[in-house]
Design an enzyme around this catalytic site. Sequence first.
Site, PDB file in Angstrom:
ATOM      1  N   TRP A  66       0.724  -1.372  -0.388  1.00 10.69           N
ATOM      2  CA  TRP A  66       0.078   0.192  -0.153  1.00 10.69           C
ATOM      3  C   TRP A  66       0.855   1.056  -0.102  1.00 10.69           C
ATOM      4  O   TRP A  66       0.463   2.515  -0.454  1.00 10.69           O
ATOM      5  CB  TRP A  66      -0.671  -0.074   1.532  1.00 10.69           C
ATOM      6  CG  TRP A  66      -2.037   1.143   1.321  1.00 10.69           C
ATOM      7  CD1 TRP A  66      -2.793   1.424   0.809  1.00 10.69           C
ATOM      8  CD2 TRP A  66      -1.666   2.128   2.292  1.00 10.69           C
ATOM      9  NE1 TRP A  66      -3.954   3.059   1.130  1.00 10.69           N
ATOM     10  CE2 TRP A  66      -2.741   2.901   2.455  1.00 10.69           C
ATOM     11  CE3 TRP A  66      -0.204   2.919   3.351  1.00 10.69           C
ATOM     12  CZ2 TRP A  66      -2.425   4.667   2.685  1.00 10.69           C
ATOM     13  CZ3 TRP A  66      -0.713   4.155   3.415  1.00 10.69           C
ATOM     14  CH2 TRP A  66      -1.327   5.467   3.041  1.00 10.69           C
ATOM     15  N   HIS A  67       2.075   0.929   0.941  1.00 14.43           N
ATOM     16  CA  HIS A  67       2.580   2.265   0.738  1.00 14.43           C
ATOM     17  C   HIS A  67       3.520   2.846  -0.982  1.00 14.43           C
ATOM     18  O   HIS A  67       3.957   3.829  -0.903  1.00 14.43           O
ATOM     19  CB  HIS A  67       3.999   1.925   1.746  1.00 14.43           C
ATOM     20  CG  HIS A  67       3.441   2.542   3.342  1.00 14.43           C
ATOM     21  ND1 HIS A  67       3.027   1.321   3.955  1.00 14.43           N
ATOM     22  CD2 HIS A  67       3.381   3.411   3.836  1.00 14.43           C
ATOM     23  CE1 HIS A  67       2.206   1.437   4.871  1.00 14.43           C
ATOM     24  NE2 HIS A  67       2.599   3.210   5.514  1.00 14.43           N
ATOM     25  N   GLY A  68       3.561   2.236  -1.463  1.00 13.29           N
ATOM     26  CA  GLY A  68       4.097   2.377  -2.735  1.00 13.29           C
ATOM     27  C   GLY A  68       4.900   0.801  -3.540  1.00 13.29           C
ATOM     28  O   GLY A  68       4.784   0.357  -2.949  1.00 13.29           O
ATOM     29  N   PHE A  72       2.240   8.331  -0.628  1.00  9.80           N
ATOM     30  CA  PHE A  72       1.687   7.703  -0.549  1.00  9.80           C
ATOM     31  C   PHE A  72      -0.501   7.442  -1.468  1.00  9.80           C
ATOM     32  O   PHE A  72      -0.868   7.183  -0.843  1.00  9.80           O
ATOM     33  CB  PHE A  72       1.388   7.080   1.236  1.00  9.80           C
ATOM     34  CG  PHE A  72       3.128   6.292   1.090  1.00  9.80           C
ATOM     35  CD1 PHE A  72       4.332   6.210   0.075  1.00  9.80           C
ATOM     36  CD2 PHE A  72       3.511   6.690   2.567  1.00  9.80           C
ATOM     37  CE1 PHE A  72       5.430   5.614   0.552  1.00  9.80           C
ATOM     38  CE2 PHE A  72       4.443   7.144   2.799  1.00  9.80           C
ATOM     39  CZ  PHE A  72       5.649   6.136   1.789  1.00  9.80           C
TER      40      PHE A  72
END
Length: 475
Positions: A325-327, A475
């Site tokens: 999810w963060h990248g 993000f």
Amino acid sequence: MLFNSLAFLIFLPIVFSCYWFLLQKQLRYQNILILGASYVFYGWWDWRFLSLIIFSTIVDYSVAKAMHKATSDSKRKYFLYISLAINLGLLGFFKYFNFFIESWVDLSQSIGLRANISTLSIILPVGISFYTFQTLSYTIDVYRRKIEPETDIIKFSAFVAFFPQLVAGPIERASNLLPQFSLKRTFSYEKAVSGVQLILWGLFKKVVIADSCATYVNIIFENSENYNSSTLILGAIFFAFQIYGDFSGYSDIAIGVARLFGFDLMTNFKKPYFSRDIAEFWRRWHISLSTWFRDYVYIPLGGSKGSLGIKIRNVFIIFLVSGFWHGANLTFIFWGLLNALFFIPLLLLNKNRSNTNTVAENHVFPSLYELYQVVSTFIIVTFAWIFFRAENLKAAFTYLQHIFEWTTDKITYGWNLEILILLILFIVIEWVTRTKETLQLQNPYFRWIYYIGITQLILFYGAKNNVVDFIYFQF
């Protein structure tokens, strides 16, 4: 628009004045003003992406209404899939398209195949991960019949685009935030004061702590091969405080600004660096995201029920998804994997719920054992942050390699007494307020000395460090 910018310093009083002095008794017009202000706030960065958030709003507003009217579960599920496909499809395209293309090319080349596939010049819309998850929770909750669909497009649009928490959270649930747009709001002096206190403390975290640490973190991480072990360790510690000050500072400002307009947002951080194990850390860090994954991924997978194998599988899934999810970078996935590995022993020993109270509760100082727990948890969290901060996995492992070389012939850098004093001050205030939102001083003289001192530090370091983007905008 950045919270720590001159534009926002002008924007906020104008919206606040119109909201309370011109439209105090007109709820619908207050909501329209919030919606318009939110679009200005978001469009200030790049007005072209307003169409994206408006499109997502219309899709989920329509899908929820259609889902509610559907006469069979299969139709309800069909409309839910439309919401999931569109929202995750947009998120996947803007955030992960080039990652998958590059991964496919690397895989093809590794087995001797030629892959002439080009990536695209895609700009990542600010906050897309946050508002996508916020709207998804709405449609999922409507599907689960936990909430009724909103029939007022203005209220729903304002819920999606609510400017205090639009681009970096907290990720609000519709069950908490959406009903507040239907309630008559009257100005509360006490709520406004607590909001301003949170804004001040959030700006201190961001401008004084995070941005000051960032100067050293950037130099150390980008030139790690030139520095000795102690400098690299200090760089990792500085980044731990940078990301905490930056992200929790944003959340504090967001919650404080929302209170100025009569809204209550969920708490997103609860002094996570005073956690005694990694499980407690994740109950206190980015709470809106961790509870989102718990409710919409972990529990549907079976959660902590079932066989030991299923429990372990679910833990790995939740942390790997959180990392992704963060990248679109393997460093985030590896960071998630590390946290899963740190968490698994607690699960196996059934100690993942051992520390649910506040450390040193009803005591001024922690016991030696509690201090050991807090320090050891901070060490493993900081170790994992190295992968989160590094440009790629190779850079992360190189950084760690140089830490364990223990050479003395390289440059020592970063031992800045000024920053260390600021961090000690910060830790002391955090410790004193570990059961509160902000520092509460009863004596009015001390209280105003504190407010003036914090403000002076914000102004001084704001001018010194200039305006720096929030980390979680990426993000």
